[in-house]
Scaffold this active site. Structure first.
Site, PDB file in Angstrom:
ATOM      1  N   ARG A 238      63.708  -4.326  24.461  1.00  0.00           N
ATOM      2  CA  ARG A 238      64.265  -5.269  25.429  1.00  0.00           C
ATOM      3  C   ARG A 238      64.168  -6.684  24.902  1.00  0.00           C
ATOM      4  O   ARG A 238      63.168  -7.047  24.253  1.00  0.00           O
ATOM      5  CB  ARG A 238      63.476  -5.240  26.751  1.00  0.00           C
ATOM      6  CG  ARG A 238      63.945  -4.246  27.767  1.00  0.00           C
ATOM      7  CD  ARG A 238      65.365  -4.548  28.289  1.00  0.00           C
ATOM      8  NE  ARG A 238      65.782  -3.586  29.288  1.00  0.00           N
ATOM      9  CZ  ARG A 238      66.363  -2.415  29.018  1.00  0.00           C
ATOM     10  NH1 ARG A 238      66.614  -2.055  27.782  1.00  0.00           N
ATOM     11  NH2 ARG A 238      66.721  -1.608  30.015  1.00  0.00           N
ATOM     12  N   GLU A 267      70.949 -11.877  26.860  1.00  0.00           N
ATOM     13  CA  GLU A 267      72.143 -11.115  26.460  1.00  0.00           C
ATOM     14  C   GLU A 267      73.267 -11.359  27.457  1.00  0.00           C
ATOM     15  O   GLU A 267      72.989 -11.440  28.655  1.00  0.00           O
ATOM     16  CB  GLU A 267      71.831  -9.607  26.464  1.00  0.00           C
ATOM     17  CG  GLU A 267      70.922  -9.188  25.361  1.00  0.00           C
ATOM     18  CD  GLU A 267      70.568  -7.703  25.455  1.00  0.00           C
ATOM     19  OE1 GLU A 267      71.267  -6.944  26.145  1.00  0.00           O
ATOM     20  OE2 GLU A 267      69.573  -7.312  24.838  1.00  0.00           O
ATOM     21  N   HIS A 285      73.054  -4.152  21.670  1.00  0.00           N
ATOM     22  CA  HIS A 285      72.399  -3.286  22.675  1.00  0.00           C
ATOM     23  C   HIS A 285      73.092  -1.915  22.757  1.00  0.00           C
ATOM     24  O   HIS A 285      73.542  -1.497  23.828  1.00  0.00           O
ATOM     25  CB  HIS A 285      72.369  -3.982  24.040  1.00  0.00           C
ATOM     26  CG  HIS A 285      71.253  -3.459  24.919  1.00  0.00           C
ATOM     27  ND1 HIS A 285      70.538  -4.251  25.802  1.00  0.00           N
ATOM     28  CD2 HIS A 285      70.729  -2.207  25.047  1.00  0.00           C
ATOM     29  CE1 HIS A 285      69.651  -3.521  26.437  1.00  0.00           C
ATOM     30  NE2 HIS A 285      69.746  -2.269  25.996  1.00  0.00           N
TER      31      HIS A 285
HETATM   32  C1  DGY Z   1      67.870   1.640  28.609  1.00  0.00           C
HETATM   33  O1  DGY Z   1      68.113   2.795  28.963  1.00  0.00           O
HETATM   34  O2  DGY Z   1      66.971   0.976  29.117  1.00  0.00           O
HETATM   35  C2  DGY Z   1      68.733   1.094  27.536  1.00  0.00           C
HETATM   36  O3  DGY Z   1      68.374  -0.171  27.136  1.00  0.00           O
HETATM   37  C3  DGY Z   1      70.183   1.123  27.974  1.00  0.00           C
HETATM   38  O4  DGY Z   1      70.918   1.518  26.897  1.00  0.00           O
END
Ligand code: DGY
Length: 321
Positions: A238, A267, A285
Protein backbone atom coordinates in the site's frame (compact mmCIF):
# COMPACT_ATOMS: atom_id res chain seq x y z
CA UNK A 1 -38.76 -7.18 -2.81
CA UNK A 2 -35.07 -7.73 -3.52
CA UNK A 3 -32.52 -5.78 -1.43
CA UNK A 4 -31.01 -2.90 -3.39
CA UNK A 5 -27.30 -2.59 -4.01
CA UNK A 6 -24.82 -0.34 -5.78
CA UNK A 7 -21.78 -1.68 -7.64
CA UNK A 8 -19.47 1.34 -7.77
CA UNK A 9 -17.03 0.26 -10.52
CA UNK A 10 -17.04 -1.87 -13.64
CA UNK A 11 -17.14 -5.61 -12.91
CA UNK A 12 -17.39 -8.72 -15.07
CA UNK A 13 -20.78 -9.59 -16.64
CA UNK A 14 -20.99 -12.91 -14.79
CA UNK A 15 -20.62 -11.07 -11.47
CA UNK A 16 -23.52 -8.76 -12.29
CA UNK A 17 -25.58 -11.78 -13.39
CA UNK A 18 -24.87 -13.56 -10.09
CA UNK A 19 -25.79 -10.47 -8.05
CA UNK A 20 -28.97 -9.94 -10.08
CA UNK A 21 -30.35 -13.36 -9.07
CA UNK A 22 -30.86 -12.18 -5.48
CA UNK A 23 -30.46 -8.40 -5.49
CA UNK A 24 -31.69 -5.33 -7.32
CA UNK A 25 -28.51 -3.97 -8.87
CA UNK A 26 -27.62 -0.38 -9.68
CA UNK A 27 -24.17 -0.45 -11.24
CA UNK A 28 -21.64 2.04 -12.51
CA UNK A 29 -20.25 0.26 -15.53
CA UNK A 30 -18.70 3.44 -16.94
CA UNK A 31 -15.66 2.57 -14.85
CA UNK A 32 -14.94 6.06 -13.69
CA UNK A 33 -14.89 6.35 -9.91
CA UNK A 34 -18.09 8.04 -8.78
CA UNK A 35 -17.59 11.53 -7.39
CA UNK A 36 -18.23 11.56 -3.61
CA UNK A 37 -21.51 13.48 -4.01
CA UNK A 38 -22.74 11.06 -6.71
CA UNK A 39 -21.77 8.08 -4.56
CA UNK A 40 -23.65 9.62 -1.64
CA UNK A 41 -26.76 10.16 -3.76
CA UNK A 42 -26.75 6.66 -5.28
CA UNK A 43 -26.26 5.02 -1.87
CA UNK A 44 -29.16 6.89 -0.26
CA UNK A 45 -31.68 4.06 -0.85
CA UNK A 46 -29.28 1.09 -0.95
CA UNK A 47 -29.00 -1.89 1.39
CA UNK A 48 -25.51 -2.80 0.28
CA UNK A 49 -22.54 -1.65 -1.74
CA UNK A 50 -19.82 -3.48 -3.65
CA UNK A 51 -16.96 -1.02 -3.77
CA UNK A 52 -13.30 -0.67 -4.61
CA UNK A 53 -10.29 0.88 -2.92
CA UNK A 54 -10.93 4.00 -5.01
CA UNK A 55 -14.14 4.64 -3.04
CA UNK A 56 -13.90 6.42 0.30
CA UNK A 57 -16.50 4.95 2.63
CA UNK A 58 -16.47 7.29 5.62
CA UNK A 59 -18.78 8.27 8.45
CA UNK A 60 -20.36 11.16 6.53
CA UNK A 61 -21.22 8.87 3.62
CA UNK A 62 -22.70 6.25 5.96
CA UNK A 63 -24.87 8.89 7.64
CA UNK A 64 -26.42 9.61 4.24
CA UNK A 65 -27.16 5.92 3.59
CA UNK A 66 -29.45 4.91 6.46
CA UNK A 67 -30.45 1.53 4.97
CA UNK A 68 -26.90 0.30 4.38
CA UNK A 69 -26.17 -3.14 5.91
CA UNK A 70 -23.10 -4.30 4.01
CA UNK A 71 -19.97 -2.74 2.51
CA UNK A 72 -18.13 -5.33 0.40
CA UNK A 73 -14.72 -4.27 -0.88
CA UNK A 74 -13.23 -5.83 -4.00
CA UNK A 75 -9.80 -5.95 -2.36
CA UNK A 76 -8.04 -7.65 0.50
CA UNK A 77 -7.01 -4.27 1.92
CA UNK A 78 -9.79 -2.07 3.27
CA UNK A 79 -8.11 1.12 4.42
CA UNK A 80 -10.56 3.04 2.19
CA UNK A 81 -13.35 2.10 4.63
CA UNK A 82 -13.97 3.56 8.08
CA UNK A 83 -14.55 0.18 9.72
CA UNK A 84 -15.32 1.51 13.25
CA UNK A 85 -17.96 3.83 11.75
CA UNK A 86 -19.51 0.84 9.93
CA UNK A 87 -19.44 -1.25 13.10
CA UNK A 88 -21.13 1.54 15.05
CA UNK A 89 -24.03 1.34 12.57
CA UNK A 90 -24.09 -2.48 12.54
CA UNK A 91 -22.87 -2.55 8.93
CA UNK A 92 -20.90 -5.64 7.85
CA UNK A 93 -17.57 -4.93 6.14
CA UNK A 94 -15.99 -7.64 3.99
CA UNK A 95 -12.81 -8.07 1.94
CA UNK A 96 -11.43 -10.64 -0.54
CA UNK A 97 -8.62 -12.58 1.15
CA UNK A 98 -6.76 -15.60 -0.26
CA UNK A 99 -7.88 -15.41 -3.91
CA UNK A 100 -5.15 -12.89 -4.78
CA UNK A 101 -2.22 -14.21 -2.75
CA UNK A 102 -0.35 -16.09 -5.48
CA UNK A 103 -0.96 -13.47 -8.18
CA UNK A 104 0.27 -10.68 -5.94
CA UNK A 105 3.35 -12.72 -5.01
CA UNK A 106 4.04 -13.16 -8.74
CA UNK A 107 3.94 -9.38 -9.23
CA UNK A 108 6.29 -8.82 -6.30
CA UNK A 109 8.71 -11.22 -7.93
CA UNK A 110 8.25 -9.50 -11.27
CA UNK A 111 9.28 -6.23 -9.62
CA UNK A 112 12.20 -7.86 -7.81
CA UNK A 113 13.64 -9.39 -10.96
CA UNK A 114 12.93 -6.37 -13.16
CA UNK A 115 14.51 -4.02 -10.64
CA UNK A 116 17.57 -6.19 -10.00
CA UNK A 117 18.17 -6.65 -13.74
CA UNK A 118 17.26 -3.04 -14.66
CA UNK A 119 14.71 -4.33 -17.14
CA UNK A 120 12.69 -1.15 -17.76
CA UNK A 121 15.87 0.92 -18.05
CA UNK A 122 17.31 -1.64 -20.49
CA UNK A 123 14.15 -1.70 -22.58
CA UNK A 124 14.04 2.11 -22.78
CA UNK A 125 17.71 2.10 -23.87
CA UNK A 126 16.90 -0.36 -26.64
CA UNK A 127 13.69 1.37 -27.74
CA UNK A 128 15.48 4.74 -27.81
CA UNK A 129 17.97 3.34 -30.31
CA UNK A 130 20.89 3.72 -27.90
CA UNK A 131 22.04 0.09 -28.20
CA UNK A 132 25.13 -0.08 -30.36
CA UNK A 133 26.25 -3.58 -29.39
CA UNK A 134 27.32 -5.90 -26.60
CA UNK A 135 29.94 -4.86 -24.08
CA UNK A 136 31.14 -6.38 -20.85
CA UNK A 137 29.90 -3.81 -18.38
CA UNK A 138 26.58 -3.13 -20.07
CA UNK A 139 23.65 -2.47 -17.71
CA UNK A 140 25.17 -4.46 -14.87
CA UNK A 141 22.51 -5.60 -12.44
CA UNK A 142 22.33 -7.50 -9.16
CA UNK A 143 21.88 -11.24 -8.63
CA UNK A 144 18.66 -12.38 -7.04
CA UNK A 145 19.68 -16.02 -6.64
CA UNK A 146 21.45 -16.73 -3.34
CA UNK A 147 20.76 -13.17 -2.12
CA UNK A 148 19.08 -12.35 1.20
CA UNK A 149 15.39 -11.56 1.04
CA UNK A 150 13.79 -9.60 3.90
CA UNK A 151 10.00 -9.77 4.02
CA UNK A 152 8.21 -7.29 6.27
CA UNK A 153 4.74 -8.71 6.90
CA UNK A 154 4.60 -12.49 6.71
CA UNK A 155 0.91 -13.12 6.14
CA UNK A 156 -0.36 -15.29 3.31
CA UNK A 157 1.13 -13.09 0.55
CA UNK A 158 4.46 -12.78 2.38
CA UNK A 159 4.58 -16.56 2.69
CA UNK A 160 3.80 -16.99 -1.02
CA UNK A 161 6.71 -14.64 -1.80
CA UNK A 162 9.00 -16.66 0.48
CA UNK A 163 7.94 -19.94 -1.15
CA UNK A 164 9.13 -18.64 -4.52
CA UNK A 165 12.48 -17.69 -2.95
CA UNK A 166 13.22 -21.37 -2.31
CA UNK A 167 13.75 -21.88 -6.04
CA UNK A 168 16.26 -19.03 -6.08
CA UNK A 169 18.09 -20.50 -3.07
CA UNK A 170 17.76 -17.23 -1.18
CA UNK A 171 18.21 -16.74 2.52
CA UNK A 172 14.88 -15.48 3.86
CA UNK A 173 14.48 -13.21 6.87
CA UNK A 174 11.06 -11.99 7.90
CA UNK A 175 9.60 -9.52 10.33
CA UNK A 176 6.03 -9.78 11.51
CA UNK A 177 3.87 -8.62 14.41
CA UNK A 178 4.41 -12.05 15.89
CA UNK A 179 6.76 -14.88 15.09
CA UNK A 180 5.24 -17.68 13.00
CA UNK A 181 5.09 -21.27 14.28
CA UNK A 182 7.92 -23.61 13.29
CA UNK A 183 5.61 -25.60 10.97
CA UNK A 184 5.27 -22.48 8.76
CA UNK A 185 8.85 -21.20 9.16
CA UNK A 186 10.65 -24.49 8.48
CA UNK A 187 9.32 -25.41 5.03
CA UNK A 188 10.00 -21.83 3.91
CA UNK A 189 13.50 -21.86 5.43
CA UNK A 190 12.56 -18.44 6.83
CA UNK A 191 14.10 -16.93 9.95
CA UNK A 192 12.39 -14.35 12.16
CA UNK A 193 14.41 -11.14 12.55
CA UNK A 194 14.00 -7.79 14.23
CA UNK A 195 13.37 -4.86 11.90
CA UNK A 196 16.89 -3.46 12.42
CA UNK A 197 18.56 -6.74 11.52
CA UNK A 198 16.32 -7.25 8.49
CA UNK A 199 16.94 -3.76 7.13
CA UNK A 200 20.67 -4.05 7.71
CA UNK A 201 21.11 -7.48 6.12
CA UNK A 202 18.59 -7.88 3.32
CA UNK A 203 19.56 -7.42 -0.32
CA UNK A 204 15.87 -7.18 -1.16
CA UNK A 205 13.43 -5.67 1.33
CA UNK A 206 9.82 -6.53 0.44
CA UNK A 207 6.96 -4.77 2.22
CA UNK A 208 3.77 -6.75 2.64
CA UNK A 209 1.90 -4.99 5.44
CA UNK A 210 -1.55 -3.39 5.35
CA UNK A 211 -1.76 0.39 5.58
CA UNK A 212 -2.88 1.76 8.95
CA UNK A 213 -1.77 4.58 11.26
CA UNK A 214 0.70 2.04 12.72
CA UNK A 215 2.35 1.38 9.34
CA UNK A 216 2.24 4.95 8.01
CA UNK A 217 5.77 5.75 6.76
CA UNK A 218 7.09 2.51 8.20
CA UNK A 219 9.95 3.07 5.76
CA UNK A 220 11.25 6.63 5.84
CA UNK A 221 14.63 8.33 5.68
CA UNK A 222 15.93 6.64 8.87
CA UNK A 223 14.98 3.13 7.73
CA UNK A 224 16.35 3.69 4.21
CA UNK A 225 19.63 4.76 5.79
CA UNK A 226 19.73 1.44 7.66
CA UNK A 227 19.57 -0.51 4.38
CA UNK A 228 22.68 -1.54 2.44
CA UNK A 229 23.66 0.81 -0.41
CA UNK A 230 23.31 -2.24 -2.67
CA UNK A 231 19.81 -3.08 -1.43
CA UNK A 232 16.52 -2.94 -3.33
CA UNK A 233 13.15 -1.96 -1.83
CA UNK A 234 9.91 -3.48 -3.17
CA UNK A 235 6.44 -2.20 -2.24
CA UNK A 236 3.33 -3.76 -3.74
CA UNK A 237 1.37 -3.52 -0.49
CA UNK A 238 0.00 0.00 0.00
CA UNK A 239 1.02 3.56 -0.63
CA UNK A 240 1.76 5.43 2.57
CA UNK A 241 3.74 2.53 4.06
CA UNK A 242 6.75 4.21 2.42
CA UNK A 243 7.54 7.92 2.68
CA UNK A 244 7.75 8.52 -1.07
CA UNK A 245 9.65 11.82 -0.80
CA UNK A 246 12.28 10.17 1.41
CA UNK A 247 12.55 7.25 -1.01
CA UNK A 248 13.05 9.56 -4.00
CA UNK A 249 15.79 11.33 -2.07
CA UNK A 250 17.44 8.01 -1.14
CA UNK A 251 17.27 6.68 -4.71
CA UNK A 252 18.73 9.92 -6.07
CA UNK A 253 21.60 9.92 -3.56
CA UNK A 254 22.35 6.21 -3.92
CA UNK A 255 21.48 5.48 -0.29
CA UNK A 256 19.94 2.29 -1.72
CA UNK A 257 20.42 0.75 -5.17
CA UNK A 258 16.87 0.73 -6.52
CA UNK A 259 13.17 0.29 -5.84
CA UNK A 260 10.28 -1.58 -7.45
CA UNK A 261 6.91 0.00 -6.71
CA UNK A 262 3.33 -0.92 -7.51
CA UNK A 263 1.72 1.42 -4.97
CA UNK A 264 2.21 5.08 -4.09
CA UNK A 265 1.12 7.85 -1.80
CA UNK A 266 -1.80 9.81 -3.28
CA UNK A 267 -2.50 7.34 -6.09
CA UNK A 268 -2.90 7.91 -8.97
CA UNK A 269 -1.00 11.21 -8.68
CA UNK A 270 2.40 9.73 -7.91
CA UNK A 271 5.26 11.98 -6.89
CA UNK A 272 6.81 13.16 -10.20
CA UNK A 273 10.24 12.70 -8.63
CA UNK A 274 9.95 8.98 -9.39
CA UNK A 275 9.67 9.62 -13.13
CA UNK A 276 13.08 11.29 -13.29
CA UNK A 277 14.85 8.29 -11.74
CA UNK A 278 16.29 5.39 -13.71
CA UNK A 279 16.72 3.14 -10.69
CA UNK A 280 13.04 2.59 -10.02
CA UNK A 281 10.63 0.19 -11.71
CA UNK A 282 7.05 1.45 -11.57
CA UNK A 283 3.69 -0.22 -12.14
CA UNK A 284 0.18 1.20 -11.60
CA UNK A 285 -1.23 -0.87 -8.68
CA UNK A 286 -1.65 -4.05 -10.74
CA UNK A 287 -0.52 -6.54 -8.06
CA UNK A 288 -3.68 -8.65 -8.34
CA UNK A 289 -4.47 -7.84 -11.94
CA UNK A 290 -4.86 -11.05 -13.88
CA UNK A 291 -8.20 -11.93 -15.42
CA UNK A 292 -8.66 -14.99 -13.23
CA UNK A 293 -7.75 -13.22 -10.00
CA UNK A 294 -9.74 -10.04 -10.57
CA UNK A 295 -12.76 -12.20 -11.49
CA UNK A 296 -12.26 -14.27 -8.33
CA UNK A 297 -12.00 -11.09 -6.25
CA UNK A 298 -15.20 -9.65 -7.69
CA UNK A 299 -17.06 -12.96 -7.24
CA UNK A 300 -15.82 -13.18 -3.65
CA UNK A 301 -17.13 -9.67 -2.95
CA UNK A 302 -20.42 -10.58 -4.64
CA UNK A 303 -20.82 -13.73 -2.52
CA UNK A 304 -20.12 -11.70 0.60
CA UNK A 305 -22.78 -9.17 -0.38
CA UNK A 306 -25.44 -11.74 -1.26
CA UNK A 307 -24.83 -13.58 2.03
CA UNK A 308 -24.95 -10.35 4.06
CA UNK A 309 -28.27 -9.27 2.54
CA UNK A 310 -30.07 -12.60 2.36
CA UNK A 311 -29.71 -13.72 5.96
CA UNK A 312 -26.45 -15.63 5.56
CA UNK A 313 -23.03 -15.11 7.08
CA UNK A 314 -20.63 -13.30 4.75
CA UNK A 315 -17.55 -15.53 4.54
CA UNK A 316 -15.07 -12.67 4.72
CA UNK A 317 -16.47 -10.28 7.31
CA UNK A 318 -13.68 -8.21 8.88
CA UNK A 319 -15.62 -6.52 11.68
CA UNK A 320 -17.36 -8.36 14.50
CA UNK A 321 -21.16 -8.70 14.36
C1 DGY B 1 -5.97 -5.35 -2.56
O1 DGY B 1 -6.67 -6.34 -2.74
O2 DGY B 1 -5.90 -4.78 -1.48
C2 DGY B 1 -5.22 -4.86 -3.74
O3 DGY B 1 -4.41 -3.79 -3.47
C3 DGY B 1 -6.18 -4.52 -4.87
O4 DGY B 1 -5.61 -4.97 -6.02
Amino acid sequence: MKPKILVTREVFAEVLAFLGEELEVDSNQADIALAPEVLRERLRDKDGVMCALTDRIDAALLAAAPRLKAVCNIAVGYNNIDVPACSARGIAVTNTPRVLDETTADLVWTLMLATARRLTEAEAYLRNGEWTGWYLKQLLGADVHHATLGIVGMGRIGQAIARRALGFEMQVLYHNRSRLPAEIESPLCARYAGMDELLGRADFVVLQVPYSPATHHLIGAAELAQMKPSAVLINAARGGVVDDAALIEALGRGTIRAAGLDVFENEPRLNPGFLALKNVVLSPHIGSSTHATRLAMAMTAARNLVAALTGGTPPNRVNPR
